[in-house]
Design a protein around this motif. Structure first.
Motif, PDB file in Angstrom:
ATOM      1  N   TYR A 362       0.826  -1.211   0.000  1.00  0.00           N
ATOM      2  CA  TYR A 362       0.000   0.000   0.000  1.00  0.00           C
ATOM      3  C   TYR A 362       0.860   1.261   0.000  1.00  0.00           C
ATOM      4  CZ  TYR A 362      -4.672  -2.008   0.496  1.00  0.00           C
ATOM      5  OH  TYR A 362      -5.862  -2.644   0.260  1.00  0.00           O
ATOM      6  N   GLN A 363       1.881   1.285   0.854  1.00  0.00           N
ATOM      7  CA  GLN A 363       2.671   2.505   0.981  1.00  0.00           C
ATOM      8  C   GLN A 363       3.515   2.795  -0.257  1.00  0.00           C
ATOM      9  OE1 GLN A 363       4.720   3.314   4.575  1.00  0.00           O
ATOM     10  NE2 GLN A 363       2.902   3.043   5.843  1.00  0.00           N
ATOM     11  N   ASN A 364       3.842   1.773  -1.026  1.00  0.00           N
ATOM     12  CA  ASN A 364       4.573   2.012  -2.272  1.00  0.00           C
ATOM     13  C   ASN A 364       3.662   2.535  -3.373  1.00  0.00           C
ATOM     14  OD1 ASN A 364       6.988   1.201  -1.156  1.00  0.00           O
ATOM     15  ND2 ASN A 364       6.818  -0.911  -1.864  1.00  0.00           N
ATOM     16  N   ASN A 365       2.374   2.544  -3.117  1.00  0.00           N
ATOM     17  CA  ASN A 365       1.405   3.050  -4.097  1.00  0.00           C
ATOM     18  C   ASN A 365       0.714   4.310  -3.589  1.00  0.00           C
ATOM     19  OD1 ASN A 365       0.071   2.994  -6.557  1.00  0.00           O
ATOM     20  ND2 ASN A 365      -1.626   1.738  -5.768  1.00  0.00           N
ATOM     21  N   GLY A 366       1.316   4.989  -2.604  1.00  0.00           N
ATOM     22  CA  GLY A 366       0.799   6.277  -2.178  1.00  0.00           C
ATOM     23  C   GLY A 366      -0.028   6.259  -0.912  1.00  0.00           C
ATOM     24  N   TYR A 367      -0.357   5.097  -0.394  1.00  0.00           N
ATOM     25  CA  TYR A 367      -1.251   5.020   0.768  1.00  0.00           C
ATOM     26  C   TYR A 367      -0.443   5.069   2.060  1.00  0.00           C
ATOM     27  CZ  TYR A 367      -4.949   4.015  -2.545  1.00  0.00           C
ATOM     28  OH  TYR A 367      -5.847   4.121  -3.583  1.00  0.00           O
ATOM     29  N   LEU A 368       0.108   6.245   2.335  1.00  0.00           N
ATOM     30  CA  LEU A 368       0.906   6.467   3.530  1.00  0.00           C
ATOM     31  C   LEU A 368       0.089   6.255   4.801  1.00  0.00           C
ATOM     32  CD1 LEU A 368       3.376   7.561   5.124  1.00  0.00           C
ATOM     33  CD2 LEU A 368       2.519   9.863   4.657  1.00  0.00           C
ATOM     34  N   PHE A 369      -1.183   6.619   4.762  1.00  0.00           N
ATOM     35  CA  PHE A 369      -2.015   6.592   5.964  1.00  0.00           C
ATOM     36  C   PHE A 369      -2.766   5.275   6.126  1.00  0.00           C
ATOM     37  CE2 PHE A 369      -1.941  10.915   4.110  1.00  0.00           C
ATOM     38  CZ  PHE A 369      -1.132  11.518   5.053  1.00  0.00           C
ATOM     39  N   SER A 370      -2.441   4.300   5.307  1.00  0.00           N
ATOM     40  CA  SER A 370      -3.120   3.010   5.395  1.00  0.00           C
ATOM     41  C   SER A 370      -2.736   2.279   6.679  1.00  0.00           C
ATOM     42  CB  SER A 370      -2.765   2.140   4.185  1.00  0.00           C
ATOM     43  OG  SER A 370      -1.369   1.904   4.140  1.00  0.00           O
ATOM     44  N   LYS A 371      -3.666   1.506   7.202  1.00  0.00           N
ATOM     45  CA  LYS A 371      -3.439   0.691   8.395  1.00  0.00           C
ATOM     46  C   LYS A 371      -3.978  -0.701   8.150  1.00  0.00           C
ATOM     47  CE  LYS A 371      -3.695   4.589  11.643  1.00  0.00           C
ATOM     48  NZ  LYS A 371      -4.397   5.151  12.824  1.00  0.00           N
ATOM     49  N   ILE A 372      -3.172  -1.703   8.453  1.00  0.00           N
ATOM     50  CA  ILE A 372      -3.583  -3.099   8.266  1.00  0.00           C
ATOM     51  C   ILE A 372      -3.408  -3.814   9.594  1.00  0.00           C
ATOM     52  CG2 ILE A 372      -3.084  -5.274   7.087  1.00  0.00           C
ATOM     53  CD1 ILE A 372      -2.007  -2.074   5.438  1.00  0.00           C
ATOM     54  N   ASN A 373      -4.466  -4.391  10.078  1.00  0.00           N
ATOM     55  CA  ASN A 373      -4.444  -5.093  11.359  1.00  0.00           C
ATOM     56  C   ASN A 373      -5.030  -6.488  11.208  1.00  0.00           C
ATOM     57  OD1 ASN A 373      -3.485  -2.857  13.037  1.00  0.00           O
ATOM     58  ND2 ASN A 373      -5.468  -1.921  12.609  1.00  0.00           N
ATOM     59  N   ALA A 374      -4.358  -7.454  11.817  1.00  0.00           N
ATOM     60  CA  ALA A 374      -4.871  -8.834  11.848  1.00  0.00           C
ATOM     61  C   ALA A 374      -5.588  -9.044  13.179  1.00  0.00           C
ATOM     62  CB  ALA A 374      -3.727  -9.824  11.691  1.00  0.00           C
ATOM     63  N   VAL A 375      -6.847  -9.454  13.105  1.00  0.00           N
ATOM     64  CA  VAL A 375      -7.682  -9.605  14.297  1.00  0.00           C
ATOM     65  C   VAL A 375      -8.195 -11.031  14.370  1.00  0.00           C
ATOM     66  CG1 VAL A 375      -9.718  -8.782  15.521  1.00  0.00           C
ATOM     67  CG2 VAL A 375      -8.344  -7.173  14.152  1.00  0.00           C
ATOM     68  N   GLU A 376      -7.987 -11.662  15.542  1.00  0.00           N
ATOM     69  CA  GLU A 376      -8.564 -12.990  15.766  1.00  0.00           C
ATOM     70  C   GLU A 376     -10.068 -12.834  16.009  1.00  0.00           C
ATOM     71  OE1 GLU A 376      -6.653 -15.188  18.809  1.00  0.00           O
ATOM     72  OE2 GLU A 376      -4.612 -14.746  18.100  1.00  0.00           O
ATOM     73  N   VAL A 377     -10.877 -13.507  15.201  1.00  0.00           N
ATOM     74  CA  VAL A 377     -12.328 -13.369  15.344  1.00  0.00           C
ATOM     75  C   VAL A 377     -12.987 -14.618  15.929  1.00  0.00           C
ATOM     76  CG1 VAL A 377     -12.554 -11.646  13.520  1.00  0.00           C
ATOM     77  CG2 VAL A 377     -12.617 -14.068  12.915  1.00  0.00           C
ATOM     78  N   LYS A 378     -12.334 -15.751  15.811  1.00  0.00           N
ATOM     79  CA  LYS A 378     -12.943 -16.964  16.346  1.00  0.00           C
ATOM     80  C   LYS A 378     -11.874 -18.034  16.546  1.00  0.00           C
ATOM     81  CE  LYS A 378     -15.626 -19.483  13.750  1.00  0.00           C
ATOM     82  NZ  LYS A 378     -16.805 -19.973  12.981  1.00  0.00           N
ATOM     83  N   THR A 379     -11.997 -18.720  17.677  1.00  0.00           N
ATOM     84  CA  THR A 379     -11.099 -19.833  17.957  1.00  0.00           C
ATOM     85  C   THR A 379     -11.950 -21.050  18.279  1.00  0.00           C
ATOM     86  OG1 THR A 379      -9.414 -18.353  18.860  1.00  0.00           O
ATOM     87  CG2 THR A 379      -9.222 -20.682  19.402  1.00  0.00           C
ATOM     88  N   VAL A 380     -11.812 -22.072  17.453  1.00  0.00           N
ATOM     89  CA  VAL A 380     -12.554 -23.315  17.651  1.00  0.00           C
ATOM     90  C   VAL A 380     -11.533 -24.440  17.797  1.00  0.00           C
ATOM     91  CG1 VAL A 380     -14.229 -24.926  16.706  1.00  0.00           C
ATOM     92  CG2 VAL A 380     -14.488 -22.465  16.298  1.00  0.00           C
ATOM     93  N   ASN A 381     -11.542 -25.050  18.992  1.00  0.00           N
ATOM     94  CA  ASN A 381     -10.563 -26.093  19.307  1.00  0.00           C
ATOM     95  C   ASN A 381      -9.144 -25.550  19.075  1.00  0.00           C
ATOM     96  OD1 ASN A 381     -12.626 -27.922  20.009  1.00  0.00           O
ATOM     97  ND2 ASN A 381     -12.877 -28.524  17.846  1.00  0.00           N
ATOM     98  N   ASP A 382      -8.461 -26.054  18.052  1.00  0.00           N
ATOM     99  CA  ASP A 382      -7.083 -25.628  17.801  1.00  0.00           C
ATOM    100  C   ASP A 382      -6.960 -24.780  16.541  1.00  0.00           C
ATOM    101  OD1 ASP A 382      -7.613 -27.534  15.920  1.00  0.00           O
ATOM    102  OD2 ASP A 382      -5.825 -28.748  16.298  1.00  0.00           O
ATOM    103  N   THR A 383      -8.084 -24.237  16.071  1.00  0.00           N
ATOM    104  CA  THR A 383      -8.093 -23.461  14.822  1.00  0.00           C
ATOM    105  C   THR A 383      -8.509 -22.025  15.101  1.00  0.00           C
ATOM    106  OG1 THR A 383      -8.625 -25.451  13.553  1.00  0.00           O
ATOM    107  CG2 THR A 383      -8.999 -23.322  12.482  1.00  0.00           C
ATOM    108  N   ILE A 384      -7.767 -21.070  14.507  1.00  0.00           N
ATOM    109  CA  ILE A 384      -8.018 -19.648  14.723  1.00  0.00           C
ATOM    110  C   ILE A 384      -8.394 -18.998  13.394  1.00  0.00           C
ATOM    111  CG2 ILE A 384      -7.076 -17.484  15.618  1.00  0.00           C
ATOM    112  CD1 ILE A 384      -4.944 -19.130  17.059  1.00  0.00           C
TER     113      ILE A 384
END
Length: 906
Positions: A362-384
């Motif tokens: 993103y930042q190499n294409n002009g999106y200096l203000f971009s934000k990327i976050n990885a969020v855990e939404v569900k955990t079932v047994n041993d899978t996230i």
């Protein structure tokens, strides 16, 4: 009568500074106000034993503040800093005087501050300000450390002459030195600082700093408990800066630094996350010190938790790039073992400014203000399951671009290298590339190049960039003297790498020479009793000023006299002269990318032999001419420091060719020796092997016997070769590949391969004895008689791996190949001196003809060395190499060789 009011400062406490860049003195004062009424004479308006109620405070008009005491500051300046002004209303006692004392105290210049009431007239009050200045520093002595370290400690703590000496300075100096040596493993370092008045100067003190480093504290053992899935060895390897004692470890000593220890504990958890153990944690850790052994023992108890796997991964908020495009950069699939560290790097790899991650996409294409976050939404047994939430933001553009710190280099030299132009779309890639390009100029400290973001405005979509630079010396002096070749050899070289030709006639620009335009001028003189060499060169990196087209030119002349190395006699009637001139252009390309450079040059060399019969050539009288065109293409993206690259590579391939004279000069070189003018003749009168008298000018055969006709005579090699090499005819092809890879921390691996081949168009004419390759040794050549190229291969004597003729004289190779690996570690990369250590493995060989070429028949070596680069003197170094293979004609390994490096390639 004199009414006396005393306001006295009794106590001063010093508060430690937040950091050494904000050393201001915070004073907390207890101010005691003592009022004494003295009734003197008949003019008193206050009766004896009548107490004035000052404790209730009374308002006066400040008539005057007089500064008393021995001070070096201007009286009015001191009053101004106190904040008190003539004519203002003040309450005695009250906040105005208390505030004045605090303001003066914050200056950190005074040891005592006291106000006295001089007199009171009606409602006007006259005050005396009595101050005692803090002492100033006269000299500093530091004991307990190496002499070479003293100057650095004084400089780091800014202990300069006339520096104000207060408790803050003493405390910060003490803390700095203790922390510095603790970082080096001397955990028990103690520093005691004392000051004594200097009797030879007024209000000055001498400072004595006693440093007791003690013994270096090492870590005897790092023990892990609770670990089942990862071994103790694996976890200890994850701790990058905290290592237990191991005599086999070279580059990372065992020492304990609390800050780095805490960071290493986080790395232990990261090691578990890489293996899928998301919930791993450290339950407790302990560090125990054994005073008798001066060793630490560390025990770490971990709880590993369960192993997890990646489940579904969804992207939300992305409009610029599709899910498929982002998935390619993420590179993580459902069902793979959970790796939290890898996930973070694929989102944003902070360890690589130019890493291939989603944030950089993103930042190499002009999106200096971009934000990327990885969020855990569900955990079932041993899978996230994860959601990658993208906030793209507006496109940003470069607004203003500033460059600071270039005191010598002119602005246009820097601005033409910038990839971040005002109005261009923001690109992190171009920002990183700009840092590299500025570093490659060689005029600035590459380790100190800092791009600062200014006026970042998401609403307007703009950002200003300020490049903070630190100039370093770019000119070099080469002054050498040594013994070689049977005589003394002296060398004087001057290289001005930031020259300004346009200011040659500007007297004001001579400081001492006109500098700042990025041009290069080099002068070199070398001579001894039997040879002299003179050369001058000039290059302009932006020929015409509009495009990156480098123009280069050089001219040189050398004269060699016949020298007898045994008697050390020089015959100046016999000489060998070489005149060389060369011009070239090198253009930066845009295809395939702008790391490519196309270079072309035209050179002419004139070899003139005057009765110079040494065996170097078959003829001693005559001339050879070398008109050659060289074309090459190279690609270099190594960076950022040209002295110590840590990443990137450099590839080059070149061809040097001469006109094919034999195609159009009509000479049959195969039958050249059959012609009468090329037949051998006697040069003096003698009796041949058959008892026949041979007179000068008679034809002779190969055994020097007289023959009656020229057809029977042998060909004269000198005459034949003079015709063959009147105009040199050849082609030379060379290839070089150079890679730099960061292995671990600051440790860098350099891998290098080289290949060279010299060929002939006409096999009857043969390969010329000029322009050949000479392999072995340090790779340095004091002077070149025949256009030879000296190839470095450490662990063997100079030129010792070069083909020889029947009598053992080196004749040079027509083909060679070389392979090299170096592990490099920087000791210091400061602008004043860059030093790095290295170990190497090398292998190579050279061959007389292509038929003899065997790329696997190599001479091998290994060793270690040191390089020191100083801007004023260039590169200096020493290598110790061990040759594993015997020299030609010998049976034992060559063994150890010492090589001194001066001014060679990095």
């Amino acid at each position: 009568m004199r009414l006396l009011l005393v306001i006295k400062k009794e106590n001063v406490d010093l508060e430690k500074p937040v950091n050494k860049l904000n050393n201001f003195l915070v004073l907390q004062k207890k101010i005691q106000i003592v009022f004494t009424l003295l009734l003197l004479g008949s003019f008193s308006q206050i009766k004896a034993q009548e107490r004035v109620p000052f404790d209730q405070g009374k308002t006066y008009i400040l008539a005057k503040v007089s500064v008393v005491g021995k001070i070096s500051f201007n009286e009015q300046t001191v009053v101004t800093f106190s904040g008190l002004q003539k004519g203002q209303e003040i309450t005695v006692p009250g906040e105005e005087i208390s505030s004045a004392i605090k303001k003066l105290g914050k200056l950190g210049l005074f040891d005592e501050i006291a106000f006295y009431v001089n007199k009171i007239e009606n409602d006007s009050i006259f005050l005396d300000l009595n101050i005692v200045e803090l002492p100033k520093l006269n000299e500093v002595k530091i004991v307990g450390v190496k002499k070479s370290k003293v100057e650095g400690l004084i400089k780091d703590n800014n202990l300069t002459k006339n520096k104000i000496v207060n408790e803050n300075l003493i405390t910060t100096t003490k803390n700095y030195i203790e922390n510095k040596y603790k970082k080096d493993g001397f955990y028990n370092t103690k520093v005691v600082i004392t000051t004594t008045p200097d009797t030879t100067a007024g209000n000055q003190v001498n400072m004595l700093v006693r440093v007791d480093k003690g013994d270096k504290v090492k870590i005897s053992k790092i023990e892990f408990t609770g670990n089942k899935q990862l071994t103790g060895s694996q976890l200890r390897s994850a701790m990058k800066d905290t290592k237990q004692k191991n005599i086999l470890r070279v580059f990372k000593a065992s020492k304990f630094i609390p800050e780095k220890y805490k960071s290493d504990l986080e790395k232990v958890i990261a090691a578990y996350k890489e293996k899928g153990y998301r919930d791993a944690r450290i339950i407790y850790d302990s560090v125990k010190y054994n005073k008798e052994k001066n060793m630490l023992a560390i025990k770490i108890n971990v709880e590993e938790g369960n192993k997890y796997y990646f489940g579904n991964i969804k992207f939300l908020g992305n409009t610029v790039y599709s899910d498929q495009q982002l998935n390619r950069y993420l590179g993580i699939k459902k069902g793979e073992v959970y790796n939290g560290v890898l996930l973070e790097k694929r989102i944003a790899d902070n360890s690589k400014p130019d890493g291939e991650d989603i944030t950089n996409l993103y930042q190499n294409n002009g999106y200096l203000f971009s934000k990327i976050n990885a969020v855990e939404v569900k955990t079932v047994n041993d899978t996230i399951d994860f959601e990658i939430r993208v906030t793209e933001g507006p496109i940003a553009y470069f607004n203003k671009i500033y460059v600071t710190g270039n005191d010598k280099t002119n602005d246009h030299v820097i601005y033409r290298e910038l990839r971040t132009k005002p109005g261009n779309k923001y690109s992190k890639e171009e920002l990183v590339r700009t840092i590299r390009e500025i570093g490659q100029l060689g005029f600035f400290d590459p380790e100190a190049i800092k791009p600062e973001f200014r006026n970042v405005d998401p609403a307007a979509g703009t950002v200003d960039i300020e490049y903070q630079l630190v100039e370093k010396g770019s000119s070099q002096v080469e002054l050498q003297g040594g013994y070689g070749g049977g005589g003394f050899i002296g060398t004087l070289g001057l290289s001005f790498n930031n020259f300004s030709a346009r200011n040659i006639f500007n007297k004001e620009s001579y400081k001492p020479l006109p500098m700042g335009d990025g041009q290069k001028v080099a002068l070199r003189l070398q001579g001894s009793t039997y040879f002299q060499t003179y050369s001058v060169s000039f290059s302009e990196p932006w020929f015409g000023g509009k495009k990156p087209v480098q123009f280069s030119s050089s001219i040189s002349y050398s004269k060699q006299f016949l020298n007898n190395f045994y008697t050390r006699s020089v015959d100046k009637s016999k000489s060998f002269n070489i005149f060389t001139v060369q011009v070239g252009l090198a253009k930066r390309l845009t295809v395939p990318d702008d790391y490519f450079v196309l270079s072309q040059s035209l050179s002419y060399q004139h070899y003139d032999l005057n009765n110079y019969n040494t065996g170097l050539f078959t003829f001693g009288n005559g001339a050879s001419r070398n008109l050659a065109y060289t074309i090459g293409i190279s690609r270099s993206n190594k960076g950022v420091n040209p002295i110590f690259p840590t990443y990137g590579s450099e590839f080059s391939i070149s061809a040097k060719i001469t006109p094919p004279y034999s195609l159009f000069n009509g000479i049959d070189y195969a039958k050249l020796g059959e012609k009468e003018e090329y037949k051998a003749k006697a040069t003096s009168t003698y009796e041949d092997n058959n008892g026949v008298i041979v007179n000068a000018g008679d034809y002779i055969d190969a055994n020097s016997n007289k023959v009656s006709t020229y057809q029977e005579a042998a060909a004269d090699p000198a005459k034949v070769d003079q015709q063959k090499y009147n105009w040199l005819e050849y082609y030379k092809v060379k290839f070089k590949g150079d890679w730099y890879t960061k292995v671990y921390g600051k440790l860098v691996l350099r891998t290098l391969t080289e290949f060279g081949f010299l060929g002939a168009y006409n096999q009857d004419r043969g390969v010329i004895p000029f322009e050949r390759f000479y392999l072995g040794g340090d790779g340095m050549a004091n002077y070149s008689m025949d256009g030879r190229e000296t190839i470095q291969l450490r662990g063997y004597p100079n030129n010792s791996l070069t083909p020889v003729n029947r009598v053992g004289d080196a004749i040079g190779a027509t083909i060679y190949n070389k392979f090299s690996m170096e592990l490099r570690y920087p000791i210091t990369l400061k602008a004043s001196a860059s030093i790095f250590a290295l170990t190497f493995l090398e292998a190579g060989s050279s061959y007389p003809t292509f038929k003899d070429y065997n790329p696997f028949d190599l001479n091998r070596s290994a060793g270690a060395g040191l390089r020191v680069f100083m801007p004023a003197f260039g590169l200096l170094g020493i290598d110790f190499g061990y040759g594993f293979d015997p020299l030609p004609g010998q049976t034992k390994a060559n063994g150890w060789e010492t090589h001194f490096i001066i001014g060679q390639q990095f």
